[in-house]
Structures are given as structure tokens and as C-alpha cells.
Design a protein around this motif. Structure first.
Motif, PDB file in Angstrom:
ATOM      1  N   TRP A  87       0.820  -1.208   0.000  1.00 52.82           N
ATOM      2  CA  TRP A  87       0.000   0.000   0.000  1.00 52.82           C
ATOM      3  C   TRP A  87       0.857   1.263   0.000  1.00 52.82           C
ATOM      4  N   ARG A  88       2.080   1.173   0.506  1.00 43.87           N
ATOM      5  CA  ARG A  88       2.949   2.360   0.546  1.00 43.87           C
ATOM      6  C   ARG A  88       3.261   2.876  -0.860  1.00 43.87           C
ATOM      7  N   ALA A  89       3.284   1.993  -1.840  1.00 38.72           N
ATOM      8  CA  ALA A  89       3.527   2.421  -3.213  1.00 38.72           C
ATOM      9  C   ALA A  89       2.404   3.346  -3.676  1.00 38.72           C
ATOM     10  N   ALA A  90       1.166   3.007  -3.325  1.00 36.96           N
ATOM     11  CA  ALA A  90       0.035   3.859  -3.690  1.00 36.96           C
ATOM     12  C   ALA A  90       0.111   5.194  -2.951  1.00 36.96           C
ATOM     13  N   ALA A  91       0.463   5.142  -1.674  1.00 37.63           N
ATOM     14  CA  ALA A  91       0.577   6.375  -0.893  1.00 37.63           C
ATOM     15  C   ALA A  91       1.675   7.268  -1.465  1.00 37.63           C
ATOM     16  N   TRP A  92       2.804   6.694  -1.805  1.00 40.30           N
ATOM     17  CA  TRP A  92       3.912   7.455  -2.367  1.00 40.30           C
ATOM     18  C   TRP A  92       3.489   8.125  -3.663  1.00 40.30           C
ATOM     19  N   GLU A  95       1.114  11.023  -3.001  1.00 43.90           N
ATOM     20  CA  GLU A  95       1.828  12.170  -2.426  1.00 43.90           C
ATOM     21  C   GLU A  95       2.548  12.966  -3.498  1.00 43.90           C
ATOM     22  N   ARG A  96       3.120  12.292  -4.477  1.00 40.95           N
ATOM     23  CA  ARG A  96       3.882  13.004  -5.502  1.00 40.95           C
ATOM     24  C   ARG A  96       3.019  13.539  -6.629  1.00 40.95           C
ATOM     25  N   LYS A  97       1.969  12.835  -6.991  1.00 38.21           N
ATOM     26  CA  LYS A  97       1.104  13.290  -8.077  1.00 38.21           C
ATOM     27  C   LYS A  97       0.130  14.375  -7.622  1.00 38.21           C
ATOM     28  N   ASN A  98      -0.300  14.326  -6.366  1.00 37.52           N
ATOM     29  CA  ASN A  98      -1.260  15.297  -5.825  1.00 37.52           C
ATOM     30  C   ASN A  98      -0.780  15.812  -4.470  1.00 37.52           C
ATOM     31  N   PRO A  99       0.335  16.535  -4.446  1.00 33.89           N
ATOM     32  CA  PRO A  99       0.914  16.929  -3.155  1.00 33.89           C
ATOM     33  C   PRO A  99       0.005  17.823  -2.323  1.00 33.89           C
ATOM     34  N   ASP A 100      -0.815  18.664  -2.963  1.00 40.20           N
ATOM     35  CA  ASP A 100      -1.704  19.537  -2.184  1.00 40.20           C
ATOM     36  C   ASP A 100      -2.706  18.733  -1.368  1.00 40.20           C
ATOM     37  N   ASP A 101      -3.105  17.583  -1.885  1.00 35.95           N
ATOM     38  CA  ASP A 101      -4.103  16.773  -1.195  1.00 35.95           C
ATOM     39  C   ASP A 101      -3.505  15.691  -0.297  1.00 35.95           C
ATOM     40  N   PHE A 102      -2.339  15.148  -0.668  1.00 34.56           N
ATOM     41  CA  PHE A 102      -1.857  13.953   0.030  1.00 34.56           C
ATOM     42  C   PHE A 102      -0.479  14.056   0.680  1.00 34.56           C
ATOM     43  N   ALA A 103       0.336  15.005   0.271  1.00 40.40           N
ATOM     44  CA  ALA A 103       1.697  15.066   0.830  1.00 40.40           C
ATOM     45  C   ALA A 103       1.660  15.596   2.260  1.00 40.40           C
ATOM     46  N   PRO A 104       2.498  15.038   3.122  1.00 36.09           N
ATOM     47  CA  PRO A 104       2.559  15.561   4.487  1.00 36.09           C
ATOM     48  C   PRO A 104       3.123  16.983   4.459  1.00 36.09           C
ATOM     49  N   ARG A 105       2.574  17.815   5.330  1.00 36.23           N
ATOM     50  CA  ARG A 105       3.033  19.197   5.431  1.00 36.23           C
ATOM     51  C   ARG A 105       3.497  19.473   6.839  1.00 36.23           C
ATOM     52  N   PRO A 107       3.478  21.550  10.198  1.00 35.21           N
ATOM     53  CA  PRO A 107       2.312  22.180  10.833  1.00 35.21           C
ATOM     54  C   PRO A 107       2.211  23.683  10.559  1.00 35.21           C
ATOM     55  N   ASP A 108       3.327  24.340  10.313  1.00 38.18           N
ATOM     56  CA  ASP A 108       3.285  25.789  10.133  1.00 38.18           C
ATOM     57  C   ASP A 108       3.216  26.214   8.665  1.00 38.18           C
ATOM     58  N   VAL A 109       2.868  25.291   7.758  1.00 37.74           N
ATOM     59  CA  VAL A 109       2.764  25.597   6.337  1.00 37.74           C
ATOM     60  C   VAL A 109       1.299  25.579   5.934  1.00 37.74           C
ATOM     61  N   LEU A 110       0.867  26.637   5.244  1.00 35.18           N
ATOM     62  CA  LEU A 110      -0.519  26.735   4.791  1.00 35.18           C
ATOM     63  C   LEU A 110      -0.630  26.266   3.341  1.00 35.18           C
ATOM     64  N   THR A 111      -1.756  25.652   3.021  1.00 39.51           N
ATOM     65  CA  THR A 111      -2.038  25.326   1.625  1.00 39.51           C
ATOM     66  C   THR A 111      -2.566  26.592   0.956  1.00 39.51           C
ATOM     67  N   GLU A 112      -2.617  26.565  -0.361  1.00 46.55           N
ATOM     68  CA  GLU A 112      -3.151  27.710  -1.099  1.00 46.55           C
ATOM     69  C   GLU A 112      -4.607  27.968  -0.690  1.00 46.55           C
ATOM     70  N   GLU A 113      -5.390  26.903  -0.539  1.00 46.55           N
ATOM     71  CA  GLU A 113      -6.799  27.046  -0.157  1.00 46.55           C
ATOM     72  C   GLU A 113      -6.931  27.665   1.236  1.00 46.55           C
ATOM     73  N   GLN A 114      -6.109  27.219   2.192  1.00 50.23           N
ATOM     74  CA  GLN A 114      -6.158  27.804   3.531  1.00 50.23           C
ATOM     75  C   GLN A 114      -5.817  29.287   3.494  1.00 50.23           C
ATOM     76  N   LEU A 115      -4.826  29.656   2.710  1.00 48.14           N
ATOM     77  CA  LEU A 115      -4.442  31.061   2.601  1.00 48.14           C
ATOM     78  C   LEU A 115      -5.563  31.880   1.984  1.00 48.14           C
ATOM     79  N   ARG A 116      -6.225  31.349   0.972  1.00 48.02           N
ATOM     80  CA  ARG A 116      -7.346  32.074   0.357  1.00 48.02           C
ATOM     81  C   ARG A 116      -8.474  32.310   1.371  1.00 48.02           C
TER      82      ARG A 116
END
Length: 147
Positions: A87-92, A95-105, A107-116
């Protein structure tokens, strides 16, 4: 002096002869980076870029080799991800294809949507009673954060 073949205009011979070009294409098709392939044949990565800019056929060969290697690697990842124990292959991949939705961030980093959302709730001069000019001096122009 060494008897070297002249370049196409009678000048310096090209750095990338046919043997080196074939080696570079093979390395890229195997998944190597351009930097690694250039180093292997003894040239700078910028030499690959300049040669590709002058030679559309070489540029197409580079693109095909890189694309094939990427497609093959993605195929292997997808095959592995189909098995529950990998399953880690799918998670990896997610994370790389859709980093905004799945990559770990962090705690002090905002997504574009959060900033908006924060900017949408940002007080304006009219709602706070402050003159707009004073707000710009204190906080800057909040609309510039969207650019």
C-alpha cells in the motif's frame, strides 16, 4: 596534434558524438537524470540542453527516453500498489502526483486554499473603521498575496 573530425561548420568537433548521444539516451531510458547522464559521458548538463536546442531530433529522443522511463516507473508503482501489502507504493504515488491533497506538510505551512480562506476573512478598511490607506501601511495590500 590529434586528428579530430571538424564540426559541421569546420570548427570545433561536437562534444556529443553519436556514441555519447546513444549512451545518454540509454541512461535516460533507464531512469537516470540528465545531470547523471551528462556526467557519465563527461559533459555538463547544459551541453545536453544546448545540443537539444540545436538538434530537434536529439531533443525528441531525450523527451521520448525520459517519458518512457517515467511511464515504466509509474506502471511498476501501480502494479505494486494493487497488492495490499504494498500500500505504501500507492501512498507514495498519491503524495507526488497530488501533493496539495496527500503530501505531508509541516504544521506551520498553509495550503493555497487555507491562505485564500484567511485572506477572504481579512478585515478591510471599511469594516474596521480604519482608513484604507492606514491598513495598507500596517498590513500591506492583502490582494497582493494572491499573486
Amino acid at each position: 596534434m590529434l586528428d579530430q573530425p571538424a564540426g559541421p561548420n569546420g570548427g570545433r568537433p561536437p562534444v556529443l558524438d553519436e556514441t555519447k548521444r546513444r549512451t545518454i539516451i540509454a541512461l535516460l531510458a533507464n531512469g537516470s537524470s540528465r545531470r547523471m547522464a551528462a556526467g557519465y559521458v563527461g559533459c555538463a548538463p547544459s551541453t545536453l540542453t544546448r545540443t537539444a536546442a540545436r538538434d530537434p531530433e536529439f531533443a525528441a529522443q531525450l523527451a521520448r527516453a525520459e517519458g518512457n522511463a517515467e511511464t515504466e516507473a509509474l506502471s511498476f508503482l501501480r502494479q505494486a500498489a494493487r497488492k495490499e501489502r504494498y500500500w505504501r507504493a500507492a501512498a507514495w504515488l498519491l503524495e507526488r502526483k497530488n501533493p496539495d491533497d496527500f503530501a505531508p506538510r509541516k504544521p506551520d505551512v498553509l495550503t493555497e486554499e487555507q491562505l485564500r480562506r484567511i485572506i477572504a476573512r481579512w478585515p478591510t478598511g471599511s469594516s474596521t473603521g480604519w482608513p484604507r490607506k492606514s491598513m495598507s501601511r500596517c498590513y500591506g495590500d492583502s490582494t497582493s498575496l494572491l499573486c
